[in-house]
Write an enzyme that holds these catalytic residues in place. Structure first.
Site, mmCIF file in Angstrom:
data_model
loop_
_atom_site.group_PDB
_atom_site.id
_atom_site.type_symbol
_atom_site.label_atom_id
_atom_site.label_comp_id
_atom_site.label_asym_id
_atom_site.label_seq_id
_atom_site.Cartn_x
_atom_site.Cartn_y
_atom_site.Cartn_z
ATOM 1 N N CYS A 88 0.831 -1.205 0.000
ATOM 2 C CA CYS A 88 0.000 0.000 0.000
ATOM 3 C C CYS A 88 0.872 1.266 0.000
ATOM 4 O O CYS A 88 1.475 1.579 -1.013
ATOM 5 C CB CYS A 88 -0.967 -0.062 1.178
ATOM 6 S SG CYS A 88 -2.355 1.059 1.012
ATOM 7 N N HIS A 129 -3.599 -5.749 1.017
ATOM 8 C CA HIS A 129 -2.906 -5.951 2.296
ATOM 9 C C HIS A 129 -2.768 -7.434 2.649
ATOM 10 O O HIS A 129 -3.651 -7.991 3.296
ATOM 11 C CB HIS A 129 -3.669 -5.235 3.413
ATOM 12 C CG HIS A 129 -3.506 -3.750 3.372
ATOM 13 N ND1 HIS A 129 -2.482 -3.092 4.013
ATOM 14 C CD2 HIS A 129 -4.227 -2.798 2.742
ATOM 15 C CE1 HIS A 129 -2.582 -1.801 3.792
ATOM 16 N NE2 HIS A 129 -3.631 -1.581 3.017
ATOM 17 N N GLU A 165 -0.995 -8.701 4.898
ATOM 18 C CA GLU A 165 -0.879 -8.898 6.352
ATOM 19 C C GLU A 165 -2.258 -8.960 7.013
ATOM 20 O O GLU A 165 -2.382 -9.383 8.157
ATOM 21 C CB GLU A 165 -0.010 -7.790 6.977
ATOM 22 C CG GLU A 165 -0.688 -6.450 7.207
ATOM 23 C CD GLU A 165 -0.838 -5.608 5.942
ATOM 24 O OE1 GLU A 165 -0.654 -6.151 4.842
ATOM 25 O OE2 GLU A 165 -1.174 -4.409 6.075
#
Lengths: 235, 97
Positions: free
Chosen positions: A86, A203, A205
């Site tokens: 990002c 994302h 994560e």
């Protein structure tokens, strides 16, 4: 093995990344404050999401001049693995470590939700867990994710397998409606020519544990660890 | 320094002011410009053919050496103020006192 997660003023996904590396992968990791001038002792680096320096001027444009970025650049140029997520993607393009740039979303809206991604190339070591054409489901949360690059740059990137991930529908069709931000060719993730620097707007994560609604992002983290296990590099 | 005062006023040295315009390259789509264009059409400005949005910066330099200022502002634009992948820039200089 130790991973370094670079923390800029305004990073806000740094601790999420730290959690995934330490608790899910069971790999040692530290946060690296942006004022650090060297990254010795780290085997791979992560530039996390957030809004470094308030996205002033252009997203990533100020962070790109943080003291740590000289060390990150040297690390990348020596072949070290660098993952940008990002805002990390925006910083890496501003730093010239990845081609292209990220503009305001075409719909002028902050886009927050789940998207589907098609694996376009497995040339980068970050893609080793996935198959070509595989469809992944990951969350996005960004206002400036509209990827652009000059046509000749794009064509070189396609030839080199640098266009890594593209937004698609659940069946893997790359369509305009599956594109959350207006990115050229639905591009969601790219790597550099040698594949050691890779970044994406979604994302990984936030989708590395079943509790969070999906685990499709885990493969990127596992591939990074796998690459370090088979060919460790200390810069 | 009091609000509104110029940098050079108090100490009496020369200041060169750079007015810098950063705009998207013609090949880059400008979603914000397009949205403004639509709003202008809604307001009845039917003649509006296109709107491109850019950035305007004022940078004051502590020098009256125009060629030096020219060089410095050029370098600032190339390194930070504009992203050559998507933007172009132009600027003018004005030296006071």
């Amino acid at each position: 093995m130790k991973l370094g997660i670079v923390q800029f003023p305004g990073s806000n996904c740094d601790h999420d990344c730290l959690h995934v590396v330490r608790s899910v992968l069971q790999v040692e990791a530290d946060l690296i404050w942006h004022e650090a001038t060297q990254v010795a002792g780290y085997d791979a680096l992560v530039l996390p999401g957030g809004f470094s320096y308030g996205d002033y001027l252009r997203s990533g444009s100020i962070a790109r001049f943080s003291p740590v970025m000289r060390a990150v650049t040297d690390f990348a140029e020596a072949g070290g693995l660098v993952l940008g997520i990002c805002n990390g993607f925006q910083i890496l393009t501003e730093a010239g470590l990845l081609p292209g740039a990220l503009l305001r979303n075409s719909a002028l809206e902050f886009r927050c939700g789940w998207v589907h991604l098609r694996v376009e190339s497995t040339a980068s070591p970050f893609m080793a867990s996935y198959g070509h054409g595989q469809v992944l489901r990951m969350p996005v949360a960004h206002g400036d994710g509209n990827y652009v690059a000059d046509p000749d740059v794009l064509s070189r990137m396609r030839d080199n397998g640098q266009v890594t991930l593209r937004y698609c529908d659940a069946e893997g069709n790359v369509t305009p409606t599956a594109n959350p931000n207006g990115s050229v060719d639905n591009i969601a993730g790219v790597c550099n020519e040698s594949g050691n620097v890779f970044a994406l707007m979604p994302h990984p994560e936030r989708c590395a544990e079943p509790e969070l609604g999906g685990v499709d992002g885990l493969g990127i983290w596992q591939a990074m660890v796998l690459a370090l296990t088979s060919a460790p590099l200390r810069v | 320094m009091a609000n509104g005062a110029q940098i050079g006023d108090e100490i009496g040295f020369a200041v060169t002011k750079a007015r810098i315009y950063v705009t998207y390259k013609p090949t880059v789509l400008d979603p914000q410009g397009n949205a403004i264009q639509t709003a202008l059409h809604h307001l009845g400005f039917a003649d509006v053919e296109s709107v491109r949005m850019g950035k305007y910066l004022e940078v004051e330099l502590h020098t009256d050496d125009t060629s030096r200022a020219q060089e410095e502002v050029e370098a600032m634009c190339q390194q930070l103020l504009a992203n050559p992948v998507i933007e172009s820039y132009r600027f003018d200089l004005e030296t006071a006192q």
